[in-house]
Design a protein around this motif. Structure first.
Motif, PDB file in Angstrom:
ATOM      1  N   MET A  33       0.837  -1.192   0.000  1.00 31.89           N
ATOM      2  CA  MET A  33       0.000   0.000   0.000  1.00 31.89           C
ATOM      3  C   MET A  33       0.873   1.243   0.000  1.00 31.89           C
ATOM      4  O   MET A  33       1.799   1.351   0.799  1.00 31.89           O
ATOM      5  CB  MET A  33      -0.916   0.012   1.232  1.00 31.89           C
ATOM      6  CG  MET A  33      -1.805   1.253   1.333  1.00 31.89           C
ATOM      7  SD  MET A  33      -2.856   1.236   2.789  1.00 31.89           S
ATOM      8  CE  MET A  33      -1.645   1.362   4.117  1.00 31.89           C
ATOM      9  N   LYS A  34       0.566   2.143  -0.898  1.00 33.03           N
ATOM     10  CA  LYS A  34       1.338   3.367  -1.040  1.00 33.03           C
ATOM     11  C   LYS A  34       0.452   4.563  -0.684  1.00 33.03           C
ATOM     12  O   LYS A  34      -0.617   4.740  -1.261  1.00 33.03           O
ATOM     13  CB  LYS A  34       1.844   3.487  -2.472  1.00 33.03           C
ATOM     14  CG  LYS A  34       2.708   4.705  -2.762  1.00 33.03           C
ATOM     15  CD  LYS A  34       3.144   4.673  -4.230  1.00 33.03           C
ATOM     16  CE  LYS A  34       4.044   5.828  -4.594  1.00 33.03           C
ATOM     17  NZ  LYS A  34       4.431   5.784  -6.042  1.00 33.03           N
ATOM     18  N   ILE A  35       0.928   5.376   0.275  1.00 33.83           N
ATOM     19  CA  ILE A  35       0.190   6.563   0.703  1.00 33.83           C
ATOM     20  C   ILE A  35       1.067   7.786   0.489  1.00 33.83           C
ATOM     21  O   ILE A  35       2.224   7.809   0.920  1.00 33.83           O
ATOM     22  CB  ILE A  35      -0.226   6.471   2.182  1.00 33.83           C
ATOM     23  CG1 ILE A  35      -1.138   5.262   2.419  1.00 33.83           C
ATOM     24  CG2 ILE A  35      -0.940   7.752   2.620  1.00 33.83           C
ATOM     25  CD1 ILE A  35      -1.567   5.100   3.873  1.00 33.83           C
ATOM     26  N   ALA A  36       0.523   8.783  -0.178  1.00 36.36           N
ATOM     27  CA  ALA A  36       1.199  10.064  -0.358  1.00 36.36           C
ATOM     28  C   ALA A  36       0.458  11.132   0.416  1.00 36.36           C
ATOM     29  O   ALA A  36      -0.770  11.102   0.522  1.00 36.36           O
ATOM     30  CB  ALA A  36       1.264  10.430  -1.840  1.00 36.36           C
ATOM     31  N   SER A  37       1.207  12.085   0.941  1.00 34.23           N
ATOM     32  CA  SER A  37       0.619  13.217   1.656  1.00 34.23           C
ATOM     33  C   SER A  37       1.270  14.493   1.152  1.00 34.23           C
ATOM     34  O   SER A  37       2.496  14.566   1.040  1.00 34.23           O
ATOM     35  CB  SER A  37       0.839  13.065   3.168  1.00 34.23           C
ATOM     36  OG  SER A  37       0.279  14.163   3.864  1.00 34.23           O
ATOM     37  N   ILE A  38       0.438  15.514   0.862  1.00 38.08           N
ATOM     38  CA  ILE A  38       0.987  16.752   0.322  1.00 38.08           C
ATOM     39  C   ILE A  38       0.138  17.949   0.746  1.00 38.08           C
ATOM     40  O   ILE A  38      -1.086  17.936   0.605  1.00 38.08           O
ATOM     41  CB  ILE A  38       1.101  16.694  -1.225  1.00 38.08           C
ATOM     42  CG1 ILE A  38       1.499  18.056  -1.814  1.00 38.08           C
ATOM     43  CG2 ILE A  38      -0.185  16.191  -1.862  1.00 38.08           C
ATOM     44  CD1 ILE A  38       2.843  18.563  -1.400  1.00 38.08           C
ATOM     45  N   ASN A  39       0.799  18.967   1.265  1.00 35.40           N
ATOM     46  CA  ASN A  39       0.187  20.265   1.522  1.00 35.40           C
ATOM     47  C   ASN A  39       0.224  21.025   0.196  1.00 35.40           C
ATOM     48  O   ASN A  39       1.278  21.488  -0.226  1.00 35.40           O
ATOM     49  CB  ASN A  39       0.967  20.998   2.611  1.00 35.40           C
ATOM     50  CG  ASN A  39       0.335  22.311   3.016  1.00 35.40           C
ATOM     51  OD1 ASN A  39      -0.177  23.060   2.191  1.00 35.40           O
ATOM     52  ND2 ASN A  39       0.398  22.616   4.303  1.00 35.40           N
TER      53      ASN A  39
END
Length: 255
Positions: free
Chosen positions: A1-7
């Motif tokens: 599982m790949k999770i990206a987080s970006i403001n």
């Protein structure tokens, strides 16, 4: 599982600079976005529902302010909007997607421009984190915490010890989160190097990020039971659609 987080620091501006192209290239299972600075009803369907994703959003009461969202390839079993305390919910700082084994959160801490408000938020949020740590459910909390935890988490730490985001009381608060409260900084499970940043306060687009003074203030935070599932973590400094860089973590898990 790949999770990206970006403001994204303004979702429409980020889209104009290539956010949707970046999103299409990631093949991420979940992408958490923060600081939308727009109401979801104002956004085009191309932003709300990019190909392959369902988008969920929480809007702040104030126009052009805050806001969080989650793009999901697999539809969650439930979505939780807010935490139940006014400062968090009115400013749209917490959105949670529930799956069978865990929950994924898009989170945005106040930036400290109103430092008293940030302190109030931290006090209330700490109470919630303590409750989360005692639940049987696992959490992956993704977003901008607006605090650099250690000296290796910002370039010019010596001159920023009284700057919001690196004040002693903020760092002590993070010590509690990653200490007695029991949560884990996934990025530091993989990478212990200095010079790894997610935000550049004086970003010059004409100068490589590696030559500019940055801060690492974005995290994916998990409980101890998920520690063994952290497979890889990195910061995508080549993504230039925001003043912030995406934090990407791969987990040995399935949604």
């Amino acid at each position: 599982m790949k999770i990206a987080s970006i403001n994204v620091n303004g979702i429409r501006e980020a889209v104009d600079r290539g956010f949707l192209d970046w999103l299409a290239e990631q093949d991420a299972d979940v992408v958490c976005v923060q600081n939308l600075k727009a109401k979801s009803f104002e956004l085009d369907d191309s932003i709300l529902y990019p190909e392959g994703y369902e988008g969920y959003f929480l809007d702040a009461e104030q126009d052009g302010f805050s806001g969080v969202g989650i793009y999901c390839r697999k539809i969650p079993k439930a979505i939780m909007y807010g935490l139940g305390f006014e400062q968090c919910d009115n400013e749209a700082r917490f959105l949670q997607a529930d799956y069978d084994r865990f929950s994924i959160v898009s989170f945005l801490m106040p930036d400290g421009s109103d430092y008293a408000a940030k302190q109030s938020f931290m006090t209330q949020y700490q109470e919630y984190l303590s409750k989360m740590s005692r639940k049987r459910r696992e959490y992956i909390i993704c977003g901008t915490w607006h605090i650099a935890h250690k000296t290796l988490d910002l370039a010019n730490w010596a001159d920023n010890q009284t700057t919001p985001g690196f004040k002693p009381e903020e760092r002590a608060w993070m010590d509690q989160v990653f200490g007695p409260t029991g949560f884990i900084d996934t990025f530091r499970e993989i990478n212990r190097d200095a010079g790894e940043y997610t935000w550049w306060p004086k970003l010059d687009q004409d100068m490589p990020r590696g030559r500019q003074e940055g801060w690492r203030i974005d995290y994916q935070v998990i409980g101890p039971n998920l520690r063994r599932h952290v497979a890889d973590a990195w910061i995508d400094v080549d993504a230039t659609f925001s003043q912030y860089a995406p934090l990407i973590v791969e987990y040995d898990l399935e949604l």
